[in-house]
Design a protein around this motif. Structure first.
Motif, short mmCIF file in Angstrom:
data_model
loop_
_atom_site.label_atom_id
_atom_site.label_comp_id
_atom_site.label_asym_id
_atom_site.label_seq_id
_atom_site.Cartn_x
_atom_site.Cartn_y
_atom_site.Cartn_z
N PHE A 82 0.82 -1.21 0.00
CA PHE A 82 0.00 0.00 0.00
C PHE A 82 0.85 1.27 0.00
O PHE A 82 0.40 2.32 -0.46
CB PHE A 82 -1.02 -0.04 1.13
CG PHE A 82 -2.13 -1.00 0.82
CD1 PHE A 82 -3.10 -0.67 -0.10
CD2 PHE A 82 -2.17 -2.25 1.40
CE1 PHE A 82 -4.12 -1.57 -0.42
CE2 PHE A 82 -3.18 -3.15 1.09
CZ PHE A 82 -4.15 -2.81 0.18
N THR A 83 2.09 1.20 0.46
CA THR A 83 3.01 2.33 0.28
C THR A 83 3.27 2.53 -1.21
O THR A 83 3.26 3.66 -1.71
CB THR A 83 4.34 2.09 1.02
OG1 THR A 83 4.08 2.00 2.42
CG2 THR A 83 5.33 3.21 0.76
N PHE A 84 3.47 1.43 -1.91
CA PHE A 84 3.66 1.51 -3.35
C PHE A 84 2.42 2.11 -4.02
O PHE A 84 2.53 2.95 -4.91
CB PHE A 84 3.96 0.11 -3.92
CG PHE A 84 4.07 0.08 -5.41
CD1 PHE A 84 5.19 0.61 -6.04
CD2 PHE A 84 3.07 -0.47 -6.19
CE1 PHE A 84 5.29 0.60 -7.42
CE2 PHE A 84 3.15 -0.49 -7.56
CZ PHE A 84 4.27 0.05 -8.19
N LEU A 85 1.24 1.72 -3.57
CA LEU A 85 0.01 2.27 -4.13
C LEU A 85 -0.12 3.77 -3.85
O LEU A 85 -0.63 4.52 -4.69
CB LEU A 85 -1.21 1.53 -3.60
CG LEU A 85 -1.43 0.15 -4.20
CD1 LEU A 85 -2.56 -0.58 -3.49
CD2 LEU A 85 -1.70 0.22 -5.69
N VAL A 86 0.35 4.22 -2.68
CA VAL A 86 0.33 5.66 -2.38
C VAL A 86 1.23 6.40 -3.37
O VAL A 86 0.87 7.46 -3.88
CB VAL A 86 0.77 5.93 -0.93
CG1 VAL A 86 1.04 7.41 -0.70
CG2 VAL A 86 -0.28 5.44 0.05
N VAL A 87 2.40 5.83 -3.67
CA VAL A 87 3.31 6.45 -4.64
C VAL A 87 2.64 6.52 -6.01
O VAL A 87 2.69 7.56 -6.69
CB VAL A 87 4.65 5.70 -4.70
CG1 VAL A 87 5.51 6.20 -5.85
CG2 VAL A 87 5.40 5.82 -3.38
#
Length: 158
Positions: free
Chosen positions: A78-83
Motif C-alpha cells: 500500500f506504500t507503493f500504491l500511495v506512490v
C-alpha cells in the motif's frame, strides 16, 4: 461502511499530518503550500483501495505466518500504491494546468529521489500500526480489539 470510515479517518489523519509537516518545512524557505484537500482525497481513494485489497485477500498466503509478515507485506504494497496515486495525482494536475501528462510526471520527478524516498518511508512507517491493528483484529476478533481500545480495560477482558 464502518470499516471504510475507520480506514478513511486513520489515513486522513496521517496524510493531513504529512501535509502539515510539508507546509511547515516549505514555509521555512518562504514557499507557500496549501494542498490540504489532497490529503482527504488520497485518504478517500486509498481507504477504498485497502477495502478492495481485502476483498481480493491481498496477503492471504501470509495469514498463517507470524503477524509481522502480513503486516509488513501490506504496508509495502500500500506504500507503493500511495506512490502510484501520487503519480496519478501529478499527471491529472499536469493535464488540468495545461502542462500535459509529461509535465505532471516531470513535476513528480522534480522532487528528487531523496524527497520521494523520504515520503514513501513516512507512509510505510505510518501504515505499519494500521495494518498491525487490522491483523490483530483478524486473529483476535474485531470486537476484542474494539473493546481493548474503547472500553475500560477491566471490562475489555470479559
Amino acid at each position: 461502511m464502518a470499516e471504510y470510515a475507520i480506514n478513511f479517518i486513520y489515513l486522513a489523519l496521517v496524510f493531513a499530518a504529512f501535509t502539515q509537516y510539508r507546509r511547515l518545512v516549505l514555509a521555512a524557505h518562504d514557499i507557500i503550500y496549501t494542498n490540504y484537500w489532497v490529503a482527504v482525497i488520497q485518504a478517500l481513494i486509498l481507504g477504498k483501495v485497502i477495502m478492495i485489497g481485502a476483498v481480493f485477500r491481498l496477503g492471504h498466503s501470509l495469514e498463517q505466518r507470524p503477524l509481522i509478515f502480513p503486516t509488513l507485506y501490506k504496508a509495502v504494497i500500500f506504500t507503493f500504491l500511495v506512490v502510484v496515486l501520487n503519480l496519478v495525482e501529478h499527471a491529472i494536475k499536469g493535464l488540468w494546468t495545461g502542462n500535459g501528462l509529461a509535465g505532471g510526471f516531470a513535476e513528480f520527478l522534480d522532487r528528487g529521489p531523496h524527497e520521494l524516498l523520504a515520503g514513501s518511508l513516512v507512509i510505510f512507517v505510518a501504515l505499519i500500526p494500521f495494518f498491525a491493528v487490522k491483523e490483530l483484529g483478524r486473529v483476535l476478533g474485531e470486537e476484542k480489539i474494539w473493546a481493548l481500545f474503547f472500553r475500560n480495560v477491566d471490562r475489555a477482558g470479559g
